[in-house]
Scaffold this active site. Sequence first.
Site, mmCIF file in Angstrom:
data_model
loop_
_atom_site.group_PDB
_atom_site.id
_atom_site.type_symbol
_atom_site.label_atom_id
_atom_site.label_comp_id
_atom_site.label_asym_id
_atom_site.label_seq_id
_atom_site.Cartn_x
_atom_site.Cartn_y
_atom_site.Cartn_z
ATOM 1 N N ASP A 76 -6.128 -6.281 -2.713
ATOM 2 C CA ASP A 76 -6.585 -6.114 -1.289
ATOM 3 C C ASP A 76 -8.195 -6.061 -1.191
ATOM 4 O O ASP A 76 -8.747 -5.804 -2.250
ATOM 5 C CB ASP A 76 -5.754 -5.094 -0.446
ATOM 6 C CG ASP A 76 -5.664 -5.491 0.954
ATOM 7 O OD1 ASP A 76 -6.327 -6.292 1.547
ATOM 8 O OD2 ASP A 76 -4.842 -4.871 1.583
ATOM 9 N N LYS A 96 -1.052 -7.549 -6.074
ATOM 10 C CA LYS A 96 -1.927 -7.969 -5.045
ATOM 11 C C LYS A 96 -3.204 -7.196 -4.974
ATOM 12 O O LYS A 96 -3.142 -5.928 -4.692
ATOM 13 C CB LYS A 96 -0.923 -7.512 -3.588
ATOM 14 C CG LYS A 96 -1.585 -7.973 -2.344
ATOM 15 C CD LYS A 96 -0.819 -7.934 -1.228
ATOM 16 C CE LYS A 96 -1.526 -7.488 0.289
ATOM 17 N NZ LYS A 96 -0.713 -7.641 1.374
ATOM 18 N N ASP A 155 -3.819 -10.246 9.173
ATOM 19 C CA ASP A 155 -2.471 -9.935 9.221
ATOM 20 C C ASP A 155 -1.500 -10.453 9.956
ATOM 21 O O ASP A 155 -1.668 -10.164 11.118
ATOM 22 C CB ASP A 155 -2.339 -8.521 8.859
ATOM 23 C CG ASP A 155 -2.949 -7.584 7.856
ATOM 24 O OD1 ASP A 155 -3.432 -8.403 7.042
ATOM 25 O OD2 ASP A 155 -3.153 -6.473 7.858
ATOM 26 N N ARG A 176 -4.508 -14.545 0.317
ATOM 27 C CA ARG A 176 -4.574 -14.451 1.788
ATOM 28 C C ARG A 176 -6.150 -14.741 2.403
ATOM 29 O O ARG A 176 -6.993 -14.729 1.566
ATOM 30 C CB ARG A 176 -4.408 -12.992 2.070
ATOM 31 C CG ARG A 176 -3.052 -12.550 1.865
ATOM 32 C CD ARG A 176 -2.022 -12.811 2.970
ATOM 33 N NE ARG A 176 -2.673 -12.417 4.431
ATOM 34 C CZ ARG A 176 -2.609 -11.266 4.677
ATOM 35 N NH1 ARG A 176 -2.176 -10.206 4.043
ATOM 36 N NH2 ARG A 176 -3.324 -10.878 5.892
ATOM 37 N N ASP A 213 0.944 -1.153 0.035
ATOM 38 C CA ASP A 213 0.038 0.054 0.030
ATOM 39 C C ASP A 213 0.865 1.222 0.105
ATOM 40 O O ASP A 213 2.087 1.172 0.371
ATOM 41 C CB ASP A 213 -0.912 -0.160 1.290
ATOM 42 C CG ASP A 213 -1.939 0.658 0.867
ATOM 43 O OD1 ASP A 213 -2.365 1.679 0.065
ATOM 44 O OD2 ASP A 213 -3.201 0.550 1.950
ATOM 45 N N SER A 272 -6.967 -11.184 -1.873
ATOM 46 C CA SER A 272 -7.249 -11.120 -0.608
ATOM 47 C C SER A 272 -8.762 -11.144 -0.106
ATOM 48 O O SER A 272 -8.899 -11.431 1.169
ATOM 49 C CB SER A 272 -6.839 -9.692 0.013
ATOM 50 O OG SER A 272 -5.226 -9.555 -0.176
HETATM 51 C C1 GLA Z 1 -4.121 -5.052 4.590
HETATM 52 C C2 GLA Z 1 -3.637 -6.290 4.370
HETATM 53 C C3 GLA Z 1 -1.884 -6.209 4.443
HETATM 54 C C4 GLA Z 1 -1.611 -4.707 3.993
HETATM 55 C C5 GLA Z 1 -2.346 -3.694 4.453
HETATM 56 C C6 GLA Z 1 -1.957 -2.458 3.390
HETATM 57 O O1 GLA Z 1 -4.136 -5.038 6.037
HETATM 58 O O2 GLA Z 1 -3.935 -7.419 4.648
HETATM 59 O O3 GLA Z 1 -1.284 -7.176 3.967
HETATM 60 O O4 GLA Z 1 -1.447 -4.924 2.514
HETATM 61 O O5 GLA Z 1 -3.677 -3.866 4.025
HETATM 62 O O6 GLA Z 1 -2.877 -1.388 4.070
#
Ligand code: GLA
Length: 441
Positions: free
Chosen positions: A167, A165, A228, A224, A82, A199
């Site tokens: 998210d 990725k 986290d 994922r 991010d 994700s």
């Molecule tokens: C989420 C994702 C993390 C990361 C953050 C970035 O929490 O699960 O892996 O990418 O966002 O803001």
Amino acid sequence: MIKWSLIACCLAQLLPQLVALDNGLALTPPMGWLAWERYVCETDCNKYPNECIDQGLFESMAEQLVADGYAQLGYQYVNIDDCWSKREREPTTGQLSPDPARFPSMRALADKIHSLGLKLGIYGDCGTRTCQNFPGQLESNENLTGNHFESDAQTFAEWQIDSFKFDGCYMNANKASQLCPPMGVALNKTGRAMLFSCSWPAYENDLHLPTNWTLVEERCNLWRAFGDIEDSWQSVLETIDWFVRKQDIILAHHGPGHWFDADQLVIGDFGLSRDQERAHMAIWCVWASPLYMSNDLRKINKESSRLLRNKWLIEVNQDPMGIFGLMVLQAGQLQVFAKPVGPLRNSCPSYAIVYLDRRTLGNGKFVSFPLIKIIERLHAKLSALPKWASWYSDCLQDNSTVFNVNDLFNDNSKIGQLKLNGQLELRVDPSGAQMVKLTRL
Ligand code: GLA
């Protein structure tokens, strides 16, 4: 006369092939470095010139990957997370642009990464904003109207990006399986092979919504499914516990081209002891999880660095069969994980075995289990999958089968030989692990 039902049926069969992710990537779990856990969203490059999310950070980690031999072992991806873009899209074109002060040229960064033989990953979101409030790929959470999938995919392809990725903050998790997969199609359409990391299963999991695993497996190279990871043993254990609870599902959907991602390796950071780091690495390897380090490779201590470069563990992680290692036995605080790996003898596998000791009291202890029990449990679980089912009847019969036992933390040194009816005894430290390979002779 044309049979419309026949056409409809054939079209239905063709359709998944047109939209399925068929990019030929991630045949073994992807490995590399990812900024998030260690550098989060640090954008103050005046105060933290060497620790902020900018072009220099990724260049220096890439150089380090090569200089210290990580790249040679398979750590290939350098992933931006991010906080890389401007706060808003370009007003007239709707284009995404990198923050100009921190990323003067994304294409130049990609060229530099490629010149080192590495690959560059970038980040977006299947919602209106990213988790840190940068622009996402959607304009609405209800439908795909006005989405930026194709134009952003095109931008990434022009920048020569290799991995994306996707998210799920500010996403409508109830509609994730309709709204998010088309981004993978958009990436494919560019003609540039880009790894697609999803994700949305993690966000469905957060809300206790069911996940369509068949869809995820078909559309994503990795994903994922849980929260986290942070830089603590507690966080590592929470991840382990979730994956163990879900291991039957994971086993069925994990393999070459499509992987459950247990999240970054926090080895070489601040929170884990030496033994905990070994345990973390052992479990991620026995699972065949993607291995994305999030640490400072410029300053990492020697022992953590050596652990991350342990080629014997990496070989288990990268085993071409790509089987998810299972927790097969538990006795008190001790858990036994096992994973079939090569070499095969008479079509029967060898094994990687981890003893994970979750005690937080006392000294190292010798722990012993009958090998046949470990292997029998493993094959009983694997027999749920047609692909590996015959092992149960074919590989457990002969008690005189002999294995070489090698200590993977000790430079693969041979500990001895063990028969199928023998006891596997290893000494394990509290909140630590041992990992051995049993090679079938
Ligand atoms: C989420 C994702 C993390 C990361 C953050 C970035 O929490 O699960 O892996 O990418 O966002 O803001």
